[in-house]
Design a protein around this motif. Structure first.
Motif, PDB file in Angstrom:
ATOM      1  N   ASP A   1      34.069  43.243  48.322  1.00  0.00           N
ATOM      2  CA  ASP A   1      33.579  42.997  49.675  1.00  0.00           C
ATOM      3  C   ASP A   1      32.397  42.031  49.670  1.00  0.00           C
ATOM      4  O   ASP A   1      32.283  41.166  50.549  1.00  0.00           O
ATOM      5  CB  ASP A   1      33.171  44.328  50.317  1.00  0.00           C
ATOM      6  CG  ASP A   1      32.707  44.158  51.759  1.00  0.00           C
ATOM      7  OD1 ASP A   1      33.433  43.519  52.546  1.00  0.00           O
ATOM      8  OD2 ASP A   1      31.615  44.644  52.083  1.00  0.00           O
ATOM      9  N   VAL A   2      31.533  42.152  48.676  1.00  0.00           N
ATOM     10  CA  VAL A   2      30.316  41.343  48.647  1.00  0.00           C
ATOM     11  C   VAL A   2      30.535  40.018  47.928  1.00  0.00           C
ATOM     12  O   VAL A   2      30.387  38.938  48.501  1.00  0.00           O
ATOM     13  CB  VAL A   2      29.167  42.130  47.973  1.00  0.00           C
ATOM     14  CG1 VAL A   2      27.924  41.253  47.839  1.00  0.00           C
ATOM     15  CG2 VAL A   2      28.840  43.381  48.765  1.00  0.00           C
ATOM     16  N   LEU A   3      30.909  40.091  46.640  1.00  0.00           N
ATOM     17  CA  LEU A   3      31.028  38.875  45.840  1.00  0.00           C
ATOM     18  C   LEU A   3      32.416  38.258  45.944  1.00  0.00           C
ATOM     19  O   LEU A   3      32.560  37.029  45.929  1.00  0.00           O
ATOM     20  CB  LEU A   3      30.704  39.185  44.381  1.00  0.00           C
ATOM     21  CG  LEU A   3      30.504  37.988  43.459  1.00  0.00           C
ATOM     22  CD1 LEU A   3      29.343  37.125  43.942  1.00  0.00           C
ATOM     23  CD2 LEU A   3      30.253  38.457  42.027  1.00  0.00           C
ATOM     24  N   GLY A   4      33.440  39.100  46.058  1.00  0.00           N
ATOM     25  CA  GLY A   4      34.803  38.577  46.155  1.00  0.00           C
ATOM     26  C   GLY A   4      34.994  37.713  47.383  1.00  0.00           C
ATOM     27  O   GLY A   4      35.632  36.651  47.319  1.00  0.00           O
ATOM     28  N   GLN A   5      34.431  38.153  48.499  1.00  0.00           N
ATOM     29  CA  GLN A   5      34.571  37.371  49.725  1.00  0.00           C
ATOM     30  C   GLN A   5      33.824  36.042  49.605  1.00  0.00           C
ATOM     31  O   GLN A   5      34.307  34.995  50.057  1.00  0.00           O
ATOM     32  CB  GLN A   5      34.038  38.173  50.917  1.00  0.00           C
ATOM     33  CG  GLN A   5      34.283  37.512  52.269  1.00  0.00           C
ATOM     34  CD  GLN A   5      35.746  37.196  52.496  1.00  0.00           C
ATOM     35  OE1 GLN A   5      36.608  38.074  52.361  1.00  0.00           O
ATOM     36  NE2 GLN A   5      36.060  35.948  52.824  1.00  0.00           N
ATOM     37  N   ALA A   6      32.658  36.073  48.975  1.00  0.00           N
ATOM     38  CA  ALA A   6      31.904  34.829  48.769  1.00  0.00           C
ATOM     39  C   ALA A   6      32.686  33.870  47.875  1.00  0.00           C
ATOM     40  O   ALA A   6      32.689  32.652  48.098  1.00  0.00           O
ATOM     41  CB  ALA A   6      30.545  35.140  48.151  1.00  0.00           C
ATOM     42  N   ALA A   7      33.373  34.409  46.871  1.00  0.00           N
ATOM     43  CA  ALA A   7      34.177  33.563  45.991  1.00  0.00           C
ATOM     44  C   ALA A   7      35.320  32.908  46.756  1.00  0.00           C
ATOM     45  O   ALA A   7      35.619  31.716  46.570  1.00  0.00           O
ATOM     46  CB  ALA A   7      34.725  34.396  44.832  1.00  0.00           C
ATOM     47  N   ARG A   8      35.970  33.653  47.615  1.00  0.00           N
ATOM     48  CA  ARG A   8      37.070  33.082  48.417  1.00  0.00           C
ATOM     49  C   ARG A   8      36.561  31.963  49.318  1.00  0.00           C
ATOM     50  O   ARG A   8      37.232  30.945  49.500  1.00  0.00           O
ATOM     51  CB  ARG A   8      37.727  34.178  49.268  1.00  0.00           C
ATOM     52  CG  ARG A   8      38.452  35.253  48.468  1.00  0.00           C
ATOM     53  CD  ARG A   8      39.092  36.282  49.391  1.00  0.00           C
ATOM     54  NE  ARG A   8      39.708  37.367  48.657  1.00  0.00           N
ATOM     55  CZ  ARG A   8      39.088  38.514  48.344  1.00  0.00           C
ATOM     56  NH1 ARG A   8      37.824  38.707  48.720  1.00  0.00           N
ATOM     57  NH2 ARG A   8      39.721  39.442  47.669  1.00  0.00           N
ATOM     58  N   ASP A   9      35.364  32.162  49.879  1.00  0.00           N
ATOM     59  CA  ASP A   9      34.820  31.185  50.812  1.00  0.00           C
ATOM     60  C   ASP A   9      34.463  29.859  50.138  1.00  0.00           C
ATOM     61  O   ASP A   9      34.423  28.816  50.805  1.00  0.00           O
ATOM     62  CB  ASP A   9      33.571  31.753  51.507  1.00  0.00           C
ATOM     63  CG  ASP A   9      33.911  32.907  52.451  1.00  0.00           C
ATOM     64  OD1 ASP A   9      35.100  33.033  52.822  1.00  0.00           O
ATOM     65  OD2 ASP A   9      32.999  33.684  52.785  1.00  0.00           O
ATOM     66  N   CYS A  10      34.187  29.891  48.821  1.00  0.00           N
ATOM     67  CA  CYS A  10      33.787  28.648  48.132  1.00  0.00           C
ATOM     68  C   CYS A  10      34.834  28.223  47.109  1.00  0.00           C
ATOM     69  O   CYS A  10      34.508  27.542  46.123  1.00  0.00           O
ATOM     70  CB  CYS A  10      32.417  28.805  47.486  1.00  0.00           C
ATOM     71  SG  CYS A  10      32.316  30.038  46.196  1.00  0.00           S
TER      72      CYS A  10
END
Length: 412
Positions: free
Chosen positions: A67-76
């Motif tokens: 939820d925290v880091l995985g979503q940030a990875a998808r966004d970039c």
């Protein structure tokens, strides 16, 4: 170190290279990884992956990490991965298009990114070194991975300190900024905090009726001139002391003698020459003032607690056949500056045990780790054994031969 005109070392040094990355390249080459290998190997097949993943402690915190880091990875346009302590990827998530690109280098669930299998990479190095690591593009050992950059941080059990796995973010050049590492480290610490919360709430008994487990002491002396002593009072409160050189010697000797030592025995182990009993008693009184009466008992002198120590854990790994784990845990000789007879004997025994285990293993990367250390660089027998172990086509052969030639000249 003699200059070596091989493609291996020229590629390492032509543009400059960080020391820890160069060490990783040596470990990778010694393990037989080839720079033109396209993919990392699969060591957890699909039929075993699910059960291994569900039983793993990090399964409790993966939803939070996703939820925290995985979503940030998808966004970039990056990939987040979580591995176990063997560097086997248990979870890999990201944008579908980026995941398909990652498949071409074998960055998939079930693959193993230990340096010995996949060459230099951030998850593997974080596992080997025990601290956060970033690897940029050309620092990767294998050619197929050099269009990627990655940042990884270990995740430890918050109560035992055991390494549980590694958290990693892998993507393009845009990841090569300090904020990426800061974000990965913060997410790893958050996972450890969440694990601690799970453990704290696992017991339904109220605090006032929980059984107090008693004191626990953890001693760290490998590679240190002043030992670290962690004290657990049995109720969840921990404190860490950096001991003086003399107190370090006393604690190590007592920690190695669970049944205790008489004053005469302790004096023989502590002092190189005859010393008065009053000197020893004064030292013990100072140590008791530091630790408290509950932890240092007398008649015989002993540590009144459950004692664990880094050198004892290292010996247990060797007895269990885990030579690679022992080499990772060996941070250097025990209290290297100490001249106390008992410490010297203990130190020499540990050094000899680790050295013989590495020598008998026949594993090139373990031998390479030993010979590239300050304590193993002049170990002639280990260099010769390493030359036999790597084979005639290893890129490390010129370096090994050069070191053997150097020792031949010096010993002659």
């Amino acid at each position: 170190m003699p200059a070596l005109k091989t493609r291996f070392t020229e590629e390492m040094t032509s543009d400059g290279m960080r020391a820890q990355v160069a060490e990783s390249w040596h470990r990778s080459a010694a393990a037989g990884v080839r720079a033109d290998d396209a993919e990392a190997p699969i060591t957890l097949p699909e039929d075993s992956l699910r059960g291994h993943r569900e039983a793993h402690p990090l399964a409790q915190v993966f939803p939070l990490l996703d939820d925290v880091l995985g979503q940030a990875a998808r966004d970039c346009d990056a990939v987040m991965a979580v591995s176990d302590a063997s560097a086997q990827l248990l979870w890999v998530c990201g944008h579908p298009q980026v995941l398909r690109k990652a498949e071409k280098i074998g960055f998939v669930e079930g693959s193993n990114w230990d340096e010995r299998f996949a060459g230099t990479n951030a998850p593997g190095m974080a596992l080997a070194l025990g601290h956060p690591v970033s690897i940029m593009g050309s620092e990767h050992f294998r050619h197929s991975v050099r269009s990627w950059s990655c940042a990884a941080s270990p995740i430890h059990d918050p109560t035992t300190g055991e390494l549980l796995g590694v958290l990693d973010v892998t993507g393009g050049d845009e990841l090569v900024v300090p904020q990426t590492m800061a974000m990965v480290r913060a997410a790893a610490r958050m996972a450890e905090t969440e694990l601690a919360h799970h453990k704290l709430t696992a017991s339904t008994a109220p605090p006032e009726v929980r059984r107090k487990s008693g004191f626990g002491l953890t001693i760290q002396g490998l590679g240190r001139n002043e030992a670290l002593l962690e004290i657990d009072d049995g109720s969840g409160r921990r404190s860490t002391l950096r001991l003086s050189p003399r107190h370090s010697e006393l604690v190590l000797l007592l920690g190695s003698a669970p049944r205790g030592l008489s004053g005469d025995e302790l004096a023989v182990l502590l002092y190189e020459e005859d010393n008065s009993g009053s000197t020893l008693r004064a030292e013990l009184n100072r140590l008791r003032n530091l630790l408290g009466d509950d932890l240092l008992a007398s008649r015989p002198y002993r540590l009144a607690a459950d004692v664990s120590a880094d050198w004892l854990a290292l010996e247990a790994r060797i007895v269990n056949g885990d030579v690679a784990g022992a080499v990772r845990a060996y941070r250097g000789p025990l209290l290297p500056r100490s001249t106390a007879p008992g410490v010297v004997r203990l130190r020499e025994g540990i050094d000899s045990t680790v050295r013989q285990a590495v020598l008998s293993s026949g594993v090139p990367d373990l031998m390479s780790t030993w010979t590239r250390s300050s304590w193993g660089t002049d170990d002639y027998d280990m260099w010769v054994a390493q030359r036999q172990a790597v084979g005639p086509h290893s890129p490390l052969l010129p370096l090994i031969t050069g070191q053997i030639d150097r020792l031949d000249r010096e010993l002659a």
